[in-house]
Design an enzyme around this catalytic site. Structure first.
Site, mmCIF file in Angstrom:
data_model
loop_
_atom_site.group_PDB
_atom_site.id
_atom_site.type_symbol
_atom_site.label_atom_id
_atom_site.label_comp_id
_atom_site.label_asym_id
_atom_site.label_seq_id
_atom_site.Cartn_x
_atom_site.Cartn_y
_atom_site.Cartn_z
ATOM 1 N N ARG A 90 1.030 -1.226 -0.245
ATOM 2 C CA ARG A 90 -0.043 -0.156 0.082
ATOM 3 C C ARG A 90 0.736 1.110 0.348
ATOM 4 O O ARG A 90 0.312 2.526 -0.697
ATOM 5 C CB ARG A 90 -0.829 -0.403 0.843
ATOM 6 C CG ARG A 90 -2.179 1.195 1.904
ATOM 7 C CD ARG A 90 -2.909 1.020 2.403
ATOM 8 N NE ARG A 90 -2.458 0.258 4.024
ATOM 9 C CZ ARG A 90 -1.850 1.334 4.558
ATOM 10 N NH1 ARG A 90 -1.758 2.348 4.178
ATOM 11 N NH2 ARG A 90 -1.428 0.652 5.380
ATOM 12 N N TYR B 271 -14.845 16.195 -17.141
ATOM 13 C CA TYR B 271 -15.481 14.725 -17.050
ATOM 14 C C TYR B 271 -16.886 14.527 -16.036
ATOM 15 O O TYR B 271 -16.704 15.323 -15.030
ATOM 16 C CB TYR B 271 -14.122 13.303 -17.235
ATOM 17 C CG TYR B 271 -14.950 11.881 -16.256
ATOM 18 C CD1 TYR B 271 -15.105 11.284 -17.506
ATOM 19 C CD2 TYR B 271 -14.469 11.233 -15.302
ATOM 20 C CE1 TYR B 271 -15.375 9.843 -17.115
ATOM 21 C CE2 TYR B 271 -14.747 10.089 -15.174
ATOM 22 C CZ TYR B 271 -15.503 9.212 -15.898
ATOM 23 O OH TYR B 271 -16.009 8.129 -15.467
ATOM 24 N N ASP C 19 -5.714 17.909 -16.053
ATOM 25 C CA ASP C 19 -6.037 16.042 -16.548
ATOM 26 C C ASP C 19 -5.662 16.395 -18.128
ATOM 27 O O ASP C 19 -5.778 16.389 -18.712
ATOM 28 C CB ASP C 19 -7.300 15.995 -16.178
ATOM 29 C CG ASP C 19 -7.728 15.010 -16.305
ATOM 30 O OD1 ASP C 19 -6.371 13.857 -17.273
ATOM 31 O OD2 ASP C 19 -8.702 13.622 -16.194
ATOM 32 N N LYS D 280 -6.961 4.886 -19.712
ATOM 33 C CA LYS D 280 -7.074 5.158 -21.010
ATOM 34 C C LYS D 280 -5.986 5.149 -22.424
ATOM 35 O O LYS D 280 -5.638 3.847 -22.362
ATOM 36 C CB LYS D 280 -8.119 6.116 -20.986
ATOM 37 C CG LYS D 280 -8.940 6.796 -20.356
ATOM 38 C CD LYS D 280 -9.768 6.075 -20.868
ATOM 39 C CE LYS D 280 -11.724 6.376 -19.447
ATOM 40 N NZ LYS D 280 -11.533 6.608 -17.972
#
Length: 391
Positions: free
Chosen positions: A54, A107, A179, A204
């Protein structure tokens, strides 16, 4: 007497004087250390290595380093998803009582975060048109601490006034978060235009095969990156080693895939612009795009792989179009190696009211195409026939 043996955790990895050509998949959650002092040295930063996944693992670091090279960054972090990356970036940059100004064509899930989740944490938010730096300036408040934009908006493909917004952020002492998912570092490198933080949905175009869910964040200031890293580890926004391993493999072909998909997108946009049932085509590489001059300056002729278009009619025609194109996947994603078709009113922007969508230019006949690497003639033929069948 025969010595007792066990196969459980007592067989070391064989040593080799050669190393693997392919990055090994390392799914271990924890790492063995020689002593408490050795763990202290790792946490203190005086010795390299890993303790608990983690807090970082090899597959994430290998992937992050490769995206760092593309973005001109150092020390980037891989997150469990694109939205995890946005979350980590924002929470590492602002606190309760601060104001975040976002582009009004973010988005859809980002718009929801701005409208609901951030205010629930005591963080004020606002939206303005990122193609107009003066409109963004008018929306600034005394407590604006961060500005969040996409260079190319989703799904309307408008081009942000990055130079004006970058200057605005400097003028008010706010952090500029960009972004870069749509554009990718193949088209645009935000740090070269004044960005403080760069975010990607690695899911993506960078990974490119619709089989991983990952995000990436890099920051210009090491102290800011450290704050984001604290959110990353504490909130458990870290990624799966397997997803990182797959994404690294996909990244190796990124530039080849991007260039081919971009060529196809330009051809598709021109073909759709001549279709009798298409009322509008949006593609940054076309002279009829509303932000064409800015796109040419910022993207340097890189129109990208995304094409949006509007057909005659409403939901009935939209349903008919998707059913008439069975070989083009109707799926709310982008950046896959194959072409996908999405309908923002029923997917990414479904949470907005009809009037809110209309204000962004998104009607029921609005479609977004993420163009892949197929034969462009076949793609044009199939989509043109589906549009004909829909009206």
């Amino acid at each position: 007497m025969r010595k007792k043996q066990s196969i459980v955790r007592r067989t070391p990895v064989p040593h080799s004087s050669s190393v693997p050509l392919v990055t090994p998949l390392m799914p271990s959650v924890v790492y063995r250390s020689a002593s408490p002092d050795a763990i202290d040295a790792q946490y203190d930063g005086t010795a390299p290595g890993y303790v608990y996944a983690r807090e970082g693992h090899p597959n994430a670091d290998v992937l992050a380093h490769k995206i760092d090279m593309l973005e001109g960054a150092e020390g980037g972090l891989i997150f469990g998803s694109g939205m995890a990356a946005i979350t980590g970036a924002l929470l590492g940059c602002v606190k309760a009582g601060d104001h975040v100004l976002g582009g009004n064509q973010l988005y859809g899930r980002c718009l929801r975060m701005m409208a609901q989740e951030l205010p629930a944490l005591g963080i004020e938010t606002g939206l303005a048109d990122p193609t107009d730096a003066q409109a963004m300036r008018a929306a600034v408040k005394p407590n604006t601490k961060a500005i969040l934009i996409e260079v190319v908006s989703n799904p309307t493909l408008r081009i942000a006034d990055i130079s004006g917004i970058s200057q605005l952020a400097k003028d008010i002492g706010a952090l500029l978060i960009v972004d870069n998912t749509f554009t990718t570092p193949r088209s645009f490198r935000p740090f070269e235009y004044g960005a403080d933080v760069v975010v990607h949905s690695v899911t993506k175009l960078l990974a490119g095969h619709s089989d991983v869910t990952l995000g990436y964040v890099a920051a210009k200031d090491p102290e800011r990156l450290e704050a984001i890293e604290g959110i990353w580890a504490t909130f458990g926004l870290t990624p799966s080693p397997f997803d990182c391993w797959l994404a690294e493999r996909g990244l190796h072909s990124f530039e080849l895939r991007f260039d081919r998909a971009q060529e196809n997108a330009a051809r598709l946009a021109d073909a759709l612009a001549g279709h009798r049932h298409v009322t509008k085509v949006l593609y940054p590489g076309r002279p009829d795009h509303p932000d064409f001059d800015r796109a040419e300056k910022l993207l340097k002729g890189q129109g990208g792989n995304m094409v949006s278009f509007i057909i005659d009619g409403g939901r009935t025609q939209a349903n008919a179009l998707t059913k008439a194109a069975p070989n083009i996947a109707f799926a709310p994603t982008l950046g896959d190696i194959g072409t996908t078709l999405s309908h923002p009113p029923s997917s990414s922007h479904r949470a907005l009211s009809e009037s809110e969508r209309a204000a962004l230019g998104i009607s029921e006949g609005f479609f977004r195409v993420s163009v892949g690497i197929e034969d462009p003639d076949l793609l044009i033929e199939e989509l043109s026939a589906a549009i004909d069948a829909s009206v």
